[in-house]
Design a protein around this motif. Structure first.
Motif, short mmCIF file in Angstrom:
data_model
loop_
_atom_site.label_atom_id
_atom_site.label_comp_id
_atom_site.label_asym_id
_atom_site.label_seq_id
_atom_site.Cartn_x
_atom_site.Cartn_y
_atom_site.Cartn_z
N LYS A 191 -9.56 -20.93 37.80
CA LYS A 191 -10.73 -20.22 38.32
C LYS A 191 -10.38 -18.77 38.64
O LYS A 191 -11.15 -17.84 38.37
CB LYS A 191 -11.26 -20.92 39.56
N GLN A 192 -9.22 -18.55 39.24
CA GLN A 192 -8.80 -17.20 39.58
C GLN A 192 -8.57 -16.37 38.32
O GLN A 192 -8.92 -15.18 38.27
CB GLN A 192 -7.54 -17.24 40.43
N LEU A 193 -7.96 -16.98 37.30
CA LEU A 193 -7.72 -16.27 36.04
C LEU A 193 -9.03 -15.78 35.44
O LEU A 193 -9.16 -14.61 35.06
CB LEU A 193 -7.00 -17.18 35.05
N ILE A 232 -9.35 -7.94 44.27
CA ILE A 232 -10.40 -8.93 44.45
C ILE A 232 -9.81 -10.13 45.18
O ILE A 232 -8.74 -10.61 44.83
CB ILE A 232 -10.98 -9.36 43.10
N HIS A 233 -10.50 -10.62 46.20
CA HIS A 233 -9.99 -11.74 46.99
C HIS A 233 -11.05 -12.82 47.10
O HIS A 233 -12.22 -12.54 47.35
CB HIS A 233 -9.60 -11.27 48.39
N VAL A 234 -10.63 -14.05 46.88
CA VAL A 234 -11.51 -15.20 47.07
C VAL A 234 -10.75 -16.26 47.86
O VAL A 234 -9.54 -16.42 47.69
CB VAL A 234 -12.01 -15.79 45.74
N THR A 235 -11.44 -16.97 48.72
CA THR A 235 -10.83 -18.03 49.49
C THR A 235 -10.89 -19.34 48.72
O THR A 235 -11.59 -19.46 47.71
CB THR A 235 -11.55 -18.23 50.83
N ARG A 236 -10.16 -20.33 49.21
CA ARG A 236 -10.18 -21.63 48.56
C ARG A 236 -11.59 -22.23 48.59
O ARG A 236 -12.03 -22.83 47.61
CB ARG A 236 -9.19 -22.58 49.25
N GLN A 237 -12.30 -22.06 49.71
CA GLN A 237 -13.66 -22.59 49.79
C GLN A 237 -14.58 -21.91 48.79
O GLN A 237 -15.43 -22.55 48.16
CB GLN A 237 -14.21 -22.43 51.21
N GLN A 238 -14.42 -20.60 48.63
CA GLN A 238 -15.24 -19.88 47.66
C GLN A 238 -14.94 -20.34 46.24
O GLN A 238 -15.84 -20.43 45.41
CB GLN A 238 -15.01 -18.38 47.81
N LEU A 239 -13.68 -20.64 45.96
CA LEU A 239 -13.33 -21.19 44.65
C LEU A 239 -14.00 -22.54 44.46
O LEU A 239 -14.53 -22.85 43.38
CB LEU A 239 -11.81 -21.32 44.52
N MET A 275 -3.56 -15.05 43.66
CA MET A 275 -4.38 -14.02 43.02
C MET A 275 -3.56 -12.76 42.76
O MET A 275 -3.67 -12.13 41.71
CB MET A 275 -5.60 -13.71 43.90
N GLY A 276 -2.72 -12.40 43.75
CA GLY A 276 -1.87 -11.22 43.58
C GLY A 276 -0.92 -11.37 42.41
O GLY A 276 -0.71 -10.43 41.63
N ASN A 277 -0.33 -12.55 42.27
CA ASN A 277 0.60 -12.78 41.16
C ASN A 277 -0.12 -12.77 39.81
O ASN A 277 0.42 -12.30 38.81
CB ASN A 277 1.34 -14.10 41.36
N LEU A 278 -1.32 -13.29 39.77
CA LEU A 278 -2.10 -13.27 38.53
C LEU A 278 -2.47 -11.83 38.15
O LEU A 278 -2.35 -11.44 36.99
CB LEU A 278 -3.38 -14.11 38.69
N LEU A 279 -2.90 -11.05 39.12
CA LEU A 279 -3.25 -9.65 38.84
C LEU A 279 -2.03 -8.88 38.36
O LEU A 279 -2.10 -8.11 37.40
CB LEU A 279 -3.83 -9.02 40.10
N SER A 280 -0.90 -9.08 39.04
CA SER A 280 0.32 -8.38 38.65
C SER A 280 0.72 -8.75 37.23
O SER A 280 1.07 -7.88 36.42
CB SER A 280 1.45 -8.73 39.63
N ALA A 281 0.67 -10.04 36.91
CA ALA A 281 1.03 -10.49 35.56
C ALA A 281 0.05 -9.98 34.53
O ALA A 281 0.43 -9.59 33.42
CB ALA A 281 1.09 -12.02 35.53
N MET A 282 -1.25 -9.96 34.89
CA MET A 282 -2.27 -9.49 33.96
C MET A 282 -2.07 -8.02 33.63
O MET A 282 -2.09 -7.61 32.46
CB MET A 282 -3.66 -9.69 34.58
#
Length: 356
Positions: free
Chosen positions: A307-309, A185-192, A1-8
């Motif tokens: 899903k994270q994207l 924003i943080h989500v766990t694998r189970q939440q995904l 998620m951190g890498n996606l946010l940074s790239a976004m």
């Protein structure tokens, strides 16, 4: 998620005015950077990391366009700069290069396996590049089509947004407290896994854009019983190709198969698994990742990344399509995975209030 946010954030102008862009290029840059850094980590010293990744992305995109020719054993000398690009991309994931990166546990363990196998440095680089290609080539188009169809269908986007909002509410996260705490924003694998509505939308996009062929080699003589009542004889050594695309676009299995329906794989809030053909329930109704022992091992990584994207887009951005005509799919990749758009489409975006 951190890498996606940074790239976004690095790929967008941080402002609350509308910006225009091309959606395929936008998704490609974000997913390439995030996937690469998630697997191979960040360089410990190189200060031009972002520029190197952008150049690598451009080289990868050009290499990947020649992939149908590459696996058809077309000689390198007939494909221009393709061999040079291949060697460059291998150098980006060579053992010497990776020794300077904070590798993921997954890639670190793979390097240990390669060492135990007494592979040469070039062989290790080739295997690492294969992992790099597998993590990107089919995930990128799937992410594009998921986001494209959600942007095109306001009802679908509203349903996904409601699911994301509910997740944030249940976990006590808001954009306001994230901003104030300097967190993300943080989500766990189970939440995904529990995001069934978004999962259905992704499956629907995959149903429409996946075009892989499943190939098997007969280990003994056999006869297949067909629905028509006739049989088909297969000899030992014969290769059998199965094309799930016919199933995915079968109107008896999927009503109006050419129409994107975000909730097609959703039933009473849970994943729908009952699909029928000739009155019989299908055991296998969706096969975008292949089947059996050769099923794509990175499918969970790919689905969770998409899903994270989408979660990030819903949380941080307002986005709208400008080009409403759906771009055609690049059929040159038919049989090899998910199909990319043949041409890009314009969209506009801005940061939501409270996100800056």
């Amino acid at each position: 998620m951190g890498n996606l946010l940074s790239a976004m954030f690095s790929a967008t102008d941080v402002q609350q005015e509308w910006n225009r862009g091309e959606l395929w290029a936008f998704v490609y840059r974000i997913m390439f950077s995030a996937s690469f850094r998630t697997l191979f980590g960040r360089h410990k010293e190189n200060k031009d990391e972002t520029a190197r990744l952008v150049h690598s992305m451009e080289e990868f995109q050009k290499y990947d366009k020649r992939f149908p020719e590459i696996i058809s054993n077309v000689p390198w000398w007939l494909m221009g700069q393709t061999r040079k690009r291949y060697e460059y991309l291998k150098s980006m994931v060579s053992p010497a290069e990776l020794s300077q990166r904070g590798l993921s546990d997954f890639m670190r363990m793979r390097q240990e396996i390669y060492t135990d196998g007494e592979l040469s440095a070039d062989e290790k680089a080739a295997f690492n590049f294969a992992t790099m290609w597998a993590s990107l080539s089919n995930t990128l188009p799937a992410a594009f089509w998921t986001l494209y169809h959600l942007l095109k269908d306001p009802v679908a986007m509203a349903a996904v947004r409601a699911e994301v909002d509910q997740l944030l509410k249940e976990t006590g996260q808001t954009l306001e407290n994230v901003k104030e705490g300097g967190e993300m924003i943080h989500v766990t694998r189970q939440q995904l896994n529990d995001m069934k509505c978004l999962g259905s939308a992704i499956n629907e996009a995959l149903r429409m854009c996946s075009a892989s062929i499943i190939i098997r080699v007969a280990t003994e003589d056999a006869e297949l019983a067909l629905e028509s009542g006739s049989t088909f004889r297969i000899r030992k050594g014969d290769r059998v190709g199965l094309y799930p695309g016919f199933l995915h676009m079968d109107p008896e299995v999927y009503d109006h198969p050419e129409t994107f329906k975000y909730d097609r794989f959703l039933e009473n809030g849970q994943e729908k698994t009952a699909f029928y053909k000739n009155g019989r329930k299908l055991r296998h109704y969706l096969l975008p990742f292949g089947h059996g022992v050769s099923m794509c091992p990175g499918r969970f990584f790919a689905l969770n990344e998409i899903k994270q994207l989408v979660t990030i887009v819903v949380c941080y951005f307002d986005m709208e399509l400008i080009d409403m005509e759906t771009p055609p799919m690049d059929q040159s990749r038919a049989g090899l995975g998910t199909l990319a758009p043949l041409n890009d489409c314009l969209f506009r975006y801005r940061f939501k209030q409270g996100c800056l």
